[in-house]
Design an enzyme around this catalytic site. Sequence first.
Site, PDB file in Angstrom:
ATOM      1  N   ARG A   1      32.169  45.643  16.835  1.00 14.70           N
ATOM      2  CA  ARG A   1      32.617  44.266  17.089  1.00 14.70           C
ATOM      3  C   ARG A   1      32.827  43.946  18.560  1.00 14.70           C
ATOM      4  O   ARG A   1      32.533  42.833  19.000  1.00 14.70           O
ATOM      5  CB  ARG A   1      33.916  44.027  16.325  1.00 14.70           C
TER       6      ARG A   1
ATOM      7  N   GLU B   1      31.522  40.092   8.609  1.00 12.98           N
ATOM      8  CA  GLU B   1      30.471  40.952   9.122  1.00 12.98           C
ATOM      9  C   GLU B   1      29.454  41.247   8.016  1.00 12.98           C
ATOM     10  O   GLU B   1      28.292  41.561   8.278  1.00 12.98           O
ATOM     11  CB  GLU B   1      31.139  42.259   9.576  1.00 12.98           C
TER      12      GLU B   1
ATOM     13  N   TRP C   1      61.913  35.874   1.728  1.00 10.36           N
ATOM     14  CA  TRP C   1      62.990  36.338   2.600  1.00 10.36           C
ATOM     15  C   TRP C   1      62.349  36.929   3.852  1.00 10.36           C
ATOM     16  O   TRP C   1      61.345  37.630   3.756  1.00 10.36           O
ATOM     17  CB  TRP C   1      63.834  37.416   1.916  1.00 10.36           C
TER      18      TRP C   1
ATOM     19  N   HIS D   1      36.721  39.174  16.575  1.00 11.16           N
ATOM     20  CA  HIS D   1      35.598  39.236  15.645  1.00 11.16           C
ATOM     21  C   HIS D   1      34.491  38.349  16.202  1.00 11.16           C
ATOM     22  O   HIS D   1      34.755  37.224  16.604  1.00 11.16           O
ATOM     23  CB  HIS D   1      36.031  38.738  14.259  1.00 11.16           C
TER      24      HIS D   1
ATOM     25  N   GLY E   1      57.289  43.549   3.404  1.00 14.49           N
ATOM     26  CA  GLY E   1      55.875  43.167   3.377  1.00 14.49           C
ATOM     27  C   GLY E   1      55.273  43.550   2.044  1.00 14.49           C
ATOM     28  O   GLY E   1      55.535  44.647   1.536  1.00 14.49           O
TER      29      GLY E   1
ATOM     30  N   GLN F   1      41.336  43.159  18.915  1.00 16.08           N
ATOM     31  CA  GLN F   1      39.958  42.976  18.460  1.00 16.08           C
ATOM     32  C   GLN F   1      39.617  41.500  18.273  1.00 16.08           C
ATOM     33  O   GLN F   1      40.372  40.751  17.663  1.00 16.08           O
ATOM     34  CB  GLN F   1      39.744  43.689  17.126  1.00 16.08           C
TER      35      GLN F   1
ATOM     36  N   VAL G   1      60.848  43.180   0.283  1.00 18.80           N
ATOM     37  CA  VAL G   1      61.218  41.931   0.950  1.00 18.80           C
ATOM     38  C   VAL G   1      59.933  41.324   1.488  1.00 18.80           C
ATOM     39  O   VAL G   1      59.167  42.004   2.175  1.00 18.80           O
ATOM     40  CB  VAL G   1      62.168  42.202   2.145  1.00 18.80           C
ATOM     41  N   SER G   2      59.674  40.050   1.169  1.00 16.57           N
ATOM     42  CA  SER G   2      58.441  39.443   1.679  1.00 16.57           C
ATOM     43  C   SER G   2      58.662  37.985   2.014  1.00 16.57           C
ATOM     44  O   SER G   2      59.250  37.237   1.226  1.00 16.57           O
ATOM     45  CB  SER G   2      57.330  39.570   0.639  1.00 16.57           C
TER      46      SER G   2
ATOM     47  N   PHE H   1      27.736  47.688   7.562  1.00 14.10           N
ATOM     48  CA  PHE H   1      28.755  47.056   8.392  1.00 14.10           C
ATOM     49  C   PHE H   1      28.585  47.565   9.824  1.00 14.10           C
ATOM     50  O   PHE H   1      27.978  48.619  10.041  1.00 14.10           O
ATOM     51  CB  PHE H   1      30.151  47.409   7.851  1.00 14.10           C
TER      52      PHE H   1
ATOM     53  N   ARG I   1      38.498  48.864  16.171  1.00 11.57           N
ATOM     54  CA  ARG I   1      38.432  49.179  14.736  1.00 11.57           C
ATOM     55  C   ARG I   1      37.057  48.858  14.175  1.00 11.57           C
ATOM     56  O   ARG I   1      36.458  47.850  14.522  1.00 11.57           O
ATOM     57  CB  ARG I   1      39.464  48.348  13.985  1.00 11.57           C
TER      58      ARG I   1
ATOM     59  N   LEU J   1      37.010  33.104   9.457  1.00  9.71           N
ATOM     60  CA  LEU J   1      36.126  34.263   9.583  1.00  9.71           C
ATOM     61  C   LEU J   1      34.821  34.078   8.819  1.00  9.71           C
ATOM     62  O   LEU J   1      34.821  33.636   7.672  1.00  9.71           O
ATOM     63  CB  LEU J   1      36.847  35.495   9.023  1.00  9.71           C
TER      64      LEU J   1
ATOM     65  N   ASN K   1      37.434  49.427   7.725  1.00  9.33           N
ATOM     66  CA  ASN K   1      38.381  50.545   7.830  1.00  9.33           C
ATOM     67  C   ASN K   1      39.835  50.097   7.681  1.00  9.33           C
ATOM     68  O   ASN K   1      40.718  50.926   7.501  1.00  9.33           O
ATOM     69  CB  ASN K   1      38.224  51.264   9.174  1.00  9.33           C
TER      70      ASN K   1
ATOM     71  N   HIS L   1      40.989  38.800  15.898  1.00  7.59           N
ATOM     72  CA  HIS L   1      40.854  39.155  14.490  1.00  7.59           C
ATOM     73  C   HIS L   1      41.826  40.251  14.055  1.00  7.59           C
ATOM     74  O   HIS L   1      42.309  40.240  12.927  1.00  7.59           O
ATOM     75  CB  HIS L   1      39.417  39.615  14.241  1.00  7.59           C
TER      76      HIS L   1
HETATM   77  C1  LIG Z   1      40.196  36.771   7.508  1.00  7.16           C
HETATM   78  C2  LIG Z   1      40.309  38.266   7.506  1.00  7.16           C
HETATM   79  C3  LIG Z   1      39.342  39.041   6.897  1.00  7.16           C
HETATM   80  C4  LIG Z   1      39.430  40.432   6.903  1.00  7.16           C
HETATM   81  N1  LIG Z   1      38.445  41.164   6.298  1.00  7.16           N
HETATM   82  C5  LIG Z   1      38.553  42.517   6.256  1.00  7.16           C
HETATM   83  C6  LIG Z   1      37.588  43.296   5.564  1.00  7.16           C
HETATM   84  O1  LIG Z   1      36.638  42.792   4.972  1.00  7.16           O
HETATM   85  N2  LIG Z   1      37.734  44.640   5.578  1.00  7.16           N
HETATM   86  C7  LIG Z   1      38.776  45.268   6.192  1.00  7.16           C
HETATM   87  O2  LIG Z   1      38.870  46.485   6.143  1.00  7.16           O
HETATM   88  N3  LIG Z   1      39.713  44.529   6.840  1.00  7.16           N
HETATM   89  C8  LIG Z   1      39.630  43.179   6.870  1.00  7.16           C
HETATM   90  N4  LIG Z   1      40.588  42.450   7.529  1.00  7.16           N
HETATM   91  C9  LIG Z   1      41.776  43.131   8.037  1.00  7.16           C
HETATM   92  C10 LIG Z   1      42.702  43.478   6.871  1.00  7.16           C
HETATM   93  O3  LIG Z   1      42.556  42.534   5.862  1.00  7.16           O
HETATM   94  C11 LIG Z   1      44.166  43.518   7.297  1.00  7.16           C
HETATM   95  O4  LIG Z   1      44.323  44.344   8.411  1.00  7.16           O
HETATM   96  C12 LIG Z   1      45.037  44.065   6.173  1.00  7.16           C
HETATM   97  O5  LIG Z   1      44.755  43.434   4.952  1.00  7.16           O
HETATM   98  C13 LIG Z   1      46.504  43.927   6.515  1.00  7.16           C
HETATM   99  O6  LIG Z   1      47.251  44.320   5.395  1.00  7.16           O
HETATM  100  P1  LIG Z   1      48.800  44.526   5.529  1.00  7.16           P
HETATM  101  O7  LIG Z   1      49.283  44.917   4.170  1.00  7.16           O
HETATM  102  O8  LIG Z   1      49.111  45.370   6.671  1.00  7.16           O
HETATM  103  O9  LIG Z   1      49.344  43.051   5.890  1.00  7.16           O
HETATM  104  P2  LIG Z   1      49.321  41.671   5.073  1.00  7.16           P
HETATM  105  O10 LIG Z   1      48.413  41.684   3.934  1.00  7.16           O
HETATM  106  O11 LIG Z   1      49.186  40.600   6.076  1.00  7.16           O
HETATM  107  O12 LIG Z   1      50.781  41.602   4.481  1.00  7.16           O
HETATM  108  C14 LIG Z   1      51.897  41.406   5.318  1.00  7.16           C
HETATM  109  C15 LIG Z   1      53.106  41.186   4.449  1.00  7.16           C
HETATM  110  O13 LIG Z   1      54.248  41.191   5.268  1.00  7.16           O
HETATM  111  C16 LIG Z   1      55.101  40.136   4.914  1.00  7.16           C
HETATM  112  N5  LIG Z   1      55.868  39.776   6.105  1.00  7.16           N
HETATM  113  C17 LIG Z   1      55.417  39.516   7.347  1.00  7.16           C
HETATM  114  N6  LIG Z   1      56.433  39.240   8.163  1.00  7.16           N
HETATM  115  C18 LIG Z   1      57.566  39.333   7.421  1.00  7.16           C
HETATM  116  C19 LIG Z   1      58.942  39.149   7.695  1.00  7.16           C
HETATM  117  N7  LIG Z   1      59.420  38.794   8.896  1.00  7.16           N
HETATM  118  N8  LIG Z   1      59.819  39.324   6.667  1.00  7.16           N
HETATM  119  C20 LIG Z   1      59.386  39.647   5.427  1.00  7.16           C
HETATM  120  N9  LIG Z   1      58.093  39.834   5.124  1.00  7.16           N
HETATM  121  C21 LIG Z   1      57.201  39.671   6.115  1.00  7.16           C
HETATM  122  C22 LIG Z   1      54.206  39.047   4.390  1.00  7.16           C
HETATM  123  O14 LIG Z   1      54.904  38.234   3.495  1.00  7.16           O
HETATM  124  C23 LIG Z   1      53.113  39.858   3.701  1.00  7.16           C
HETATM  125  O15 LIG Z   1      53.470  40.106   2.365  1.00  7.16           O
HETATM  126  C24 LIG Z   1      40.518  41.056   7.533  1.00  7.16           C
HETATM  127  C25 LIG Z   1      41.501  40.287   8.131  1.00  7.16           C
HETATM  128  C26 LIG Z   1      41.396  38.910   8.141  1.00  7.16           C
HETATM  129  C27 LIG Z   1      42.446  38.123   8.849  1.00  7.16           C
END
Ligand SMILES: Cc1cc2nc3c(=O)[nH]c(=O)nc-3n(C[C@H](O)[C@H](O)[C@H](O)COP(=O)(O)OP(=O)(O)OC[C@H]3O[C@@H](n4cnc5c(N)ncnc54)[C@H](O)[C@@H]3O)c2cc1C
Length: 560
Positions: A272, A241, A151, A228, A10, A226, A32-33, A113, A375, A238, A379, A340
């Site tokens: 929320r 907020e 991948w 939204h 990720g 959650q 790996v992403s 918020f 949540r 979305l 946060n 959400h």
């Molecule tokens: C529209 C939207 C708006 C939001 N706004 C806010 C906000 O304003 N403030 C806030 O605090 N939170 C917000 N959130 C929540 C927050 O953005 C997410 O919880 C957070 O960014 C998730 O980050 P992450 O790094 O865990 O996952 P992600 O950024 O989703 O990254 C996941 C990674 O995993 C990889 N991956 C997934 N499955 C596989 C697999 N099988 N093999 C290899 N790679 C894989 C993907 O390629 C990606 O690179 C929002 C969410 C959404 C959907």
Amino acid sequence: MLKHEVVVVGAGLAGQRAALAAREAGRDVAIVSKLHPLRSHSGAAQGGINAALGAEDSVDTHIYDTVKGSDYLGDQDAIEFFCREAGPTVVEMEHFGTVFSRSPDGSLARRAFGGAGFPRTIYAADRTGLALLQGLWERLGIEQFTLYNEWDLMRLVVRDGRVQGLVVFDRIHGIFEEIAAKSVVLATGPAGRIYGRTTNAHTCTGDGIAVAYDAGAFVKDMEFVQFHPTALLESSILITEGARGEGGILKNATGERFMTRYAPHVLELASRDVVSRAIVTEVAEGRGFSGPYGGYVHLELMHLGREKIESRLQEICDFSRHFAGIDPVREPIPVYPAQHYMMGGIGTNIRGATNLAGVFAAGEAACVSIHGANRLGGNSLLETLVFGQQAGKAAAEYAAGAPATQLRAADLEAVETPLRAWSSRPDGEDPARLRTEMQQTMERYAGIYRNEADLFEGLKRIRALRARFERIRVVDASKVYNLNLTDAVEVGHMLELAEIIFVGAYARTESRGAHARTDFPKRDDAKWMRHTMAEKGPEGPRLSYTPVAFTRWEPKERVY
Ligand SMILES: Cc1cc2nc3c(=O)[nH]c(=O)nc-3n(C[C@H](O)[C@H](O)[C@H](O)COP(=O)(O)OP(=O)(O)OC[C@H]3O[C@@H](n4cnc5c(N)ncnc54)[C@H](O)[C@@H]3O)c2cc1C
């Protein structure tokens, strides 16, 4: 065979932050992403990131708000650590090059918020996630890493009591590979696509959670989903907020600002779960608008004036204009709640460690738990960075002390052989169809309001879909970008998680945070002040429970 000390799966904010920390600790790190890192869902985050900065705010208030927002299910030791790290984390991101919005005096601008006792959400207009992701990406210096781009993680190999590596699928060439790793950080992000109406990108399919579960990890608190309150009608894009933080108000079809009845003190800025339930109730009781995409309410921004709307909420203007054909400067935005965020995920401690030696997790795929049953907005971006860093450091330390790992040819075959069989079947189940039926089942039976009969029925249906999944057929035979195959894998993952959500929600006979049972409308601290842990068993998820960590904050009734 490929080999690295630390493999981060990720490349969203959590994955990149973990990779940076592991690299800084001197380890050889691969990422790996399944998507190009900058396409990760983190880039879609709009509203902002929380940190108690400046003299008027306090870390203690941030802690209290988060504990209360979690409906007292969040672990208070983790929340205290998290909120203390907030200020340094945001300042670090600024130093990494994130361009945040500013107040007239040049300080970091902050907006109100939901559920927050102080306006502490720092933002970059309504593109905060993208600004953070770009800043971090530039800082990362990808040339110091091996990036396995596009991948897919397929399996974690856990043997002799610890992780040995992973089996992955190279989408570009259609081949399976093994990567030996001393430690693995799972940062695979959200699972929102289990639901039909969701703000999450199509790629948010919970893969890492399902793969960890298959490998024997405990998956925690998955029943807390959650919704939204304000997603654009039809597309479910979305509407941050931040729109309410800037002064947007909600009205029903009678023109009433209905939040006065549900949260008399903070109105639209209640947390929320509270606002989502209010909207659903208004529509169910006949005070919503109705149209071809179902019931909805209005979010009004017009009174804020063109200048503020177009500068602070640029994306919201674009989305409303392009996807709903309405101009928020002149007209109300039609909104309804959509899935959400998943409060639950792979169970970890504060350092990102899971119950599997060498396997760490961070970001939305993980559950520390700081969000508990609900949540607070702002946060989650913070969580990705704070706990991404912790997981990266811990994975590096673990790898430094771990002996060599071993993968076998059989590890790869165990993944590849059944998957290849999906393509050689003359007939079978269409993955897209199973996905649609799963999404409808989740919407109908595990939505904002739940009850025993619905949860029972929903679980039955998900189990029937899982049985049909055994006969899945992949029609596309091509090797290059076989999205039919990867879609099928993702559907399998989501069905597994859907089952965990139902089993956990059925068992939890109380209402807490986002888990609202109409047959058990009260929170039951005596019985349910505990985390649900799901472990894979032969008959489906096996549940056990662990206590919630308390420090200073006694449970109280949650009112806004
Ligand atoms: C529209 C939207 C708006 C939001 N706004 C806010 C906000 O304003 N403030 C806030 O605090 N939170 C917000 N959130 C929540 C927050 O953005 C997410 O919880 C957070 O960014 C998730 O980050 P992450 O790094 O865990 O996952 P992600 O950024 O989703 O990254 C996941 C990674 O995993 C990889 N991956 C997934 N499955 C596989 C697999 N099988 N093999 C290899 N790679 C894989 C993907 O390629 C990606 O690179 C929002 C969410 C959404 C959907």
